[in-house]
Design an enzyme around this catalytic site. Structure first.
Site, short mmCIF file in Angstrom:
data_model
loop_
_atom_site.label_atom_id
_atom_site.label_comp_id
_atom_site.label_asym_id
_atom_site.label_seq_id
_atom_site.Cartn_x
_atom_site.Cartn_y
_atom_site.Cartn_z
N GLU A 263 0.83 -12.03 -6.43
CA GLU A 263 0.35 -11.57 -5.12
C GLU A 263 1.50 -10.78 -4.54
OE1 GLU A 263 -2.63 -12.27 -3.92
OE2 GLU A 263 -3.25 -13.84 -5.29
N CYS A 302 1.66 -10.81 4.53
CA CYS A 302 1.18 -9.93 3.46
C CYS A 302 -0.14 -9.30 3.85
CB CYS A 302 1.04 -10.72 2.17
SG CYS A 302 0.05 -12.21 2.39
#
Ligand code: NAP
Length: 710
Positions: A263, A302
């Site tokens: 990720e 994020c």
């Protein structure tokens, strides 16, 4: 709770707390708001191979002694335990620059993930160590050879390398599904905020709730972790694309078969629809979402909105509204001070990186439309306004771009309170701009127009892991653009890394191997604990249809007595035209196929008037039920009902009911029994198939001596 004042943050490995013998060369960790030295971290001398081996042996063994449900239940107990210690964690979390709300997202959010996986694990998975995936496939004409897929846990460890921004949630969102799957976790938090992860691991260890070896912690660098991992293991990485690329090219990934998911960074977008002009609830919700994403965790998320894509004619309005909201509501400073709504970035290095990214974007054509890069005056812990040279503070910054195609705005991630506002002329341009992020975690589409919502969502979905559609109906209830929820996938294609974390039971299966198994119905029943068509039955009931003398009706058996394959076969019951007419009259279901012979005959599916499917299912219940009070407490539904052969008046039906799946509930005195139900006609043709769902007592207690007092 221990706070690590300039000591070494310990690791928890091989069943014990561990620190290196010397702090020489250790990395300092500082309070993000003040620069005060908190601790050092170092892994010098740590036996990484021993850590992985301990997980594969002790961890696997301990977790393997529990079923999926037992592990899921432990997550609930753990969540409750951590809930009682949240205040201690918030106190520590301030030092990472997090405000109380930021900490709640991190700490409470992480605990929430445990609760969710606990309940989903017990609701959606079998109480077993094998999960059957999909229906069995017949592989031979006579049904003696079949195939299907099963999931079993991977035989190694789940190593988790995490980013600095969510030291609690970041760990728990990966730990929870790994734990339910039965795979031991080795967590390696990022250096600047790992002391908070250590505090959580310490609580978990102190709770004594988890089997030994199910969680190990590496505090400090773990550059060589992949060297000691192999195809049995899974590495889940969260962090920058550059580190991810290094991991992807490691020989143990390329040749050794380590399962790697990453990720990474993500240039997430939010798109304002043309209908959402100033004054509409959508415009207001959109501006609120953008400012929230800029300022929660000081934009170190994020999922934060890096690209704010709006109709060209609304760029000025959007910039003004964002600026106004920030000016009115955002107070930057030490989160321990009253009234502060945005804390420091996680470290001075992080601050330098973000400023560097903004400088690069300015050099590439961005213009500063709101905010400043100068060191800001902020509210200190004592409530004064001052510049804090050692605090990693920055004010929110909005950029605009005359060239909306400029590469920098679509590729440069400023991991802080920064967004760029880009104007579009039509929806296709908005879609194209969003896609220029080359794969993102999430985008918001904000519109109250169905066609616009569809065009934008379908247009960008292939580039995103999640699309959050915002309008007046969801403005208050939405969980937010930036909040991954445990039920839904977190991850995205391309630049976002291609990973898939969370996503409910998908995330559990992510830690398991799917294997095709072929064999006979009897042996697949033995392997999976789920009865398969064609496997042996122990049948009570009508001798002409397999009922054996002396076999007790399965409804008389508690879970302690009931076995997979215990069955009941009914005798035939004839259906007459009067029965069908009576059912039609009583229920009001006078659909022509049950009442009008000419119309029914003209129908391509029916030979003439046929019985209602629901009549047959109701009668079937009457045929199989064992009416006296006993261990079967309730019928809570049917699944997978299919009507196959129509039943005209004059035909007869019978039913065979077989215990297919038995799921004792770990928290209750009863469990679920799923019965395979097959209705056949007098010729043996299958009329209907379905699953009957019942709740059955573990021990026959409630009605053991019924009537009461007997
Ligand atoms: P980073 O420098 O890549 O570090 C991430 C983690 O990797 C840290 O634990 C770090 O440990 C470790 N690490 C660094 N080099 C390594 C190596 N060669 N081998 C093994 N481990 C290594 O990223 P970051 O600056 O902490 O995080 C910020 C980035 O993460 C941003 O780009 C953000 O977008 C991304 N992020 C993505 C998500 C998501 O879900 N997609 C979530 C959060 C953050 P040390 O700290 O000990 O060096």
């Amino acid at each position: 709770m221990t706070t690590q004042t300039a000591t070494l943050v310990p690791s928890y490995v091989q069943g014990a707390w561990w620190t290196p013998e010397s702090s020489e060369g250790a990395t300092p960790v500082r309070d993000a708001n003040t620069g005060e030295l908190l601790a050092h971290v170092s892994t010098a001398g740590l036996d990484l191979a021993g850590v992985v081996d301990y997980g594969r042996t002790v961890g696997q063994a301990g977790l393997g002694r529990l079923t999926l449900h037992q592990r899921a239940l432990k997550l609930r107990d753990l969540a409750q335990y951590l809930n009682a210690h949240r205040e201690e964690l918030y106190e520590l979390s301030y030092k990472t620059g997090a405000t109380r709300i930021d900490s709640m997202i991190d700490v409470d959010g992480g605990i929430g993930v445990l609760f969710t996986f606990s309940s989903k694990g017990r609701r959606e998975l079998p109480n077993s160590d094998v999960i059957v995936d999909g229906a069995a496939e017949p592989l031979s004409k006579d049904g003696s050879f079949i195939g299907e897929h099963i999931y079993t846990r991977i035989p190694g460890v789940a190593a988790q390398i995490n980013a600095f921004n969510f030291p609690v949630w970041g760990m728990l969102e990966k730990f929870a599904p790994a734990f339910v799957a039965g795979v031991p976790t080795i967590v390696k938090p990022a250096t600047p905020t790992g002391f908070l992860t250590e505090a959580v691991v310490r609580l978990i260890v102190d709770s004594g709730l988890l089997p030994e070896g199910s969680l190990q912690l590496i505090s400090g660098s773990a550059r060589n972790l992949l060297d000691v991992m192999d195809y049995r293991d899974l590495l889940s990485f969260t962090g920058s694309a550059s580190t991810a690329n290094r991991l992807k090219t490691h020989p143990n990934v390329i040749e050794g078969g380590v399962r790697l998911t990453v990720e990474t960074d993500s240039l997430n977008a939010a798109i304002l629809g043309p209908d959402a002009v100033p004054g509409t609830p959508e415009f207001e919700a959109f501006v609120k979402a953008v400012v929230t994403e800029m300022t929660v965790k000081a934009g170190q998320k994020c999922t934060a909105i890096r690209r704010t894509i709006v109709p060209q004619e609304l760029v000025d309005d959007v910039v003004a509204a964002i600026g106004e909201r920030i000016t009115q509501r955002v107070v930057v400073g030490d989160p321990r001070a009253e009234g502060v709504t945005m804390g420091a970035l996680a470290s001075l290095e992080q601050l330098r990186d973000v400023r560097g990214a903004v400088d690069a974007m300015l050099a590439a054509g961005g213009e500063l439309a709101y905010g400043t890069l100068d060191a800001p005056q902020v509210r200190t812990a004592h409530g004064q306004q001052a510049v804090v040279p050692d605090g990693a503070f920055m004010t929110p910054v909005v950029l605009t771009w005359s060239d909306v195609e400029a590469e920098a705005v679509h590729s440069r991630e400023a991991f802080g309170p920064v967004t760029s506002v880009l104007g579009y002329t039509d929806l296709s341009e908005a879609i194209r701009l969003a896609a220029k992020g080359a794969g993102s975690l999430v985008a918001t589409v904000c519109t109250n127009d169905g066609d616009t919502a569809r065009a934008l969502t379908v247009g960008i979905a292939g580039h995103h892991g999640r699309v959050h559609v915002l309008n007046r109906e969801t403005a208050r209830t939405s969980t937010g653009h930036g909040s991954p929820v445990p039920h839904l996938v977190h991850g995205g294609p391309g630049r976002a890394g291609g990973g898939e974390e969370l996503g409910g039971i998908r995330a559990v299966k992510h830690h398991m191997q799917r294997t095709a198994v072929q064999g006979s119905p009897n042996l697949l029943t033995a392997i999976t604990g789920v009865w398969h068509t064609g496997a042996a039955r122990n049948t009570a009931g009508a001798p002409e249809f397999g009922g054996q003398p002396g076999v007790v009706h399965p409804f008389r058996k508690s879970l302690a007595e009931l076995r997979i394959g215990d069955a009941f076969a009914s005798p035939l019951r004839r259906v007459t035209r009067e029965d069908i007419e009576d059912f039609a009259a009583k229920t009001g279901d006078t659909f022509y196929a049950h009442t009008d012979a000419a119309a029914a005959e003209a129908n391509p599916f029916f030979p003439g008037v046929v019985a209602h499917g629901y009549l047959l299912v109701s009668w079937a219940a009457g045929l199989f039920v064992e009416p006296a009070p006993g261990p079967v407490l309730a019928n809570y539904g049917l699944e997978n009902l299919r009507f196959i052969t129509p039943v005209p008046a004059g035909d007869s039906i019978r039913i065979t009911l077989t215990a297919k799946k038995i799921t004792p509930r770990v928290t209750d005195v009863y469990g679920e029994v799923c019965w395979d139900a097959v209705i056949q006609n007098q010729d043996g043709d299958i009329v209907a198939t379905y699953d009957v769902l019942t709740l059955v007592e573990k021990e026959n207690t409630t009605y053991a001596n019924w009537p009461a007092g007997a």
